[in-house]
Every structure is written in C-alpha cells, then in structure tokens.
Scaffold this motif. Structure first.
Motif, PDB file in Angstrom:
ATOM      1  N   UNK A 114       0.829  -1.216   0.000  1.00  0.00           N
ATOM      2  CA  UNK A 114       0.000   0.000   0.000  1.00  0.00           C
ATOM      3  C   UNK A 114       0.860   1.261   0.000  1.00  0.00           C
ATOM      4  N   UNK A 115       1.944   1.197  -0.762  1.00  0.00           N
ATOM      5  CA  UNK A 115       2.833   2.332  -0.955  1.00  0.00           C
ATOM      6  C   UNK A 115       2.872   2.650  -2.445  1.00  0.00           C
ATOM      7  N   UNK A 116       2.464   3.871  -2.805  1.00  0.00           N
ATOM      8  CA  UNK A 116       2.371   4.252  -4.220  1.00  0.00           C
ATOM      9  C   UNK A 116       3.213   5.517  -4.474  1.00  0.00           C
ATOM     10  N   UNK A 117       4.380   5.594  -3.849  1.00  0.00           N
ATOM     11  CA  UNK A 117       5.241   6.768  -3.980  1.00  0.00           C
ATOM     12  C   UNK A 117       5.907   6.800  -5.346  1.00  0.00           C
ATOM     13  N   UNK A 118       6.283   8.030  -5.760  1.00  0.00           N
ATOM     14  CA  UNK A 118       6.990   8.223  -7.031  1.00  0.00           C
ATOM     15  C   UNK A 118       8.241   9.049  -6.773  1.00  0.00           C
TER      16      UNK A 118
END
Length: 265
Positions: A114-118
């Motif tokens: 549940x990590x959607x970092x860019x």
C-alpha cells in the motif's frame, strides 16, 4: 384472547419498523484513506521522492489503480488551469502521462504494501505546484486524493538540518561518559592496590616486631650462660651476728641479716 392479540400487534409493529429501517437507511459506503506529505522541498536539479500511502479494508488486486496529477502554481505554466495526469498505474504496470514528466517520473512504491510513492528526477523550477495522489481499490473507490505542495529551490534556500549537530552532541556526551567511567575504574583500582599494600606492610611490621622479646630473652640467657662459671654453684649463705651478752633481749638486739652469694673459685 386479549393477551394473544396484544402480542400479535407488538410483533407486527417491530417487523414494520425493521422493514422501514432497511429501506430508508442507506448502507455505509466503503472508503479508502490516502495519505501524503503536506509539503516537500527539493533542490533544483536533484532527485526527490513524493510519498503516498493508503489504507483499505479490501485486498489489493490487479484492479487497484493509482493516479498522480499535477497543477502548477505559476500562472504562465500550461498546467496551472487544472490538474493534469503525469502518471497512471494499473494491472501492475505504470504508464507515463504528460511529455514534460515522461522521463522524469518513476514509480518506486510497492502497491502490495500500500505504498504508491513516485520519484521525480531531476526536479525543476517549473515543478513548483501541487501534486495529487489518488488510489482506487474496488470496491473501495470513495476517497479524497492526497495532495503535496512541492517547492523547488536553490541549495542555499534549503533549511539547514540540525541532524549532524545533534548526532555530534550525542556522540560527544557518550564519549565523555566513557572517559568518566574509565577514570573511575582506574581510581578504584589504585585505591584498592594501595589499601592492599598498606595491609601487607602493617602485617610485615607486626611480624618483625613480634620476635624481638624472644631475642632479648635469648640474648640475656646467652649472656648469663657466658658469664656463669663452668664449675658447680653454691647456694646463698646466711650470716648472722649474735649477741653473746646473755641478756633476755638479746634476740631483739640481733643485727641485720646479711645475705651473700658466695661462689667458689
């Protein structure tokens, strides 16, 4: 009859109320919580991370989608009017958006965690604005996108971090405590060894003083032995001078007795 009739009426009222509740009260809508940093500062020309996480009651699947959008804070920028999609993630794959961000945006998160970092590399002054992170995890599709204000500045404008100072102070305090502990150990050892040395010297002095009377006795005995003659000894001889006057009180007129120790040559 009246008791049965009242029970029947009560059951009908309860059933009617439950039916109305099920029809009128809407079911709770599933929602998803999305979180991101409120503000991020990056140095111009360097790489930076825009973090975004979410919480959902549903299991992450291939239908989960992630959308990153950008709206510039500069009036003359083409992205200032409305948010534009710069990155889209679906079915385990990422799809770049606008050409200005195509080669500079990279997905570094883990959607299963549940990590959607860019990652934005390199950051430019034109990137000043608001980045929106939106996640859909069916049936959790209702949620408010998280937003991050990005400020791209020069190196001189970055806030100075006190981390190095804090780490140095902590290390200095720890080193000082180690020195104090080592000094205390050395002092304790010196005092302990001095105490043992004083105890040994006191015992030695007592042992050296104890045999002296015996030596004196022995020496006196040896002296007496040396001065005594080798011949036989004669006991003391008592001499008394008597009164030959024949008076009754002659005994009382006895002269003092003289003791003499006569040894034969």
């Amino acid at each position: 009859m009246e008791l049965k009739w009242s029970n029947t009426i009560c059951w009908r009222v309860l059933l009617t109320g439950f039916t109305l509740y099920m029809l009128l009260v809407p079911k709770p809508t599933l929602a998803i919580d999305i979180h991101a940093d409120a503000e991020v500062m990056m140095e111009n020309g360097t790489s930076g991370v825009l973090r975004c996480t979410f919480r959902s009651s549903e299991v992450v699947s291939s239908s989960t989608t992630v959308t990153w959008s950008f709206q510039s804070s500069q009036p003359d920028n083409q992205f200032s009017k409305a948010p534009y999609v710069i990155f889209y993630f679906s079915n385990g794959k990422g799809f770049p958006g606008q050409l200005e961000f195509k080669d500079r945006v990279q997905f570094i998160g883990d959607i299963n965690k549940k990590d959607v970092s860019i990652q934005l590399s390199p950051a430019q002054f034109s990137d000043n604005g608001t980045f929106f992170c939106d996640v859909r995890n069916p049936p959790d599709v209702t949620g408010t996108p998280a937003r991050t204000e990005l400020r791209v500045v020069l190196k001189e404008s970055l806030p100075h971090s006190n981390t190095a100072i804090i780490v140095g102070a902590v290390c200095g305090v720890l080193f000082l405590l180690v020195l104090i502990a080592a000094a205390a150990c050395i002092v304790m050892r010196v005092l302990h060894s001095r105490h043992e040395y004083e105890g040994c010297t006191s015992l030695e002095s007592m042992n050296s003083q104890a045999p002296q009377p015996r030596k004196k006795v022995e020496s006196s005995l040896e002296g007496s032995r040396c001065t005594s003659p080798s011949g036989p000894l004669q006991g003391p001889v008592i001499y008394a001078q008597l009164d030959h006057s024949g008076s009754k009180n002659s005994f009382h007129k006895m002269e003092p007795v003289v003791y003499a120790d006569i040894r034969k040559n």
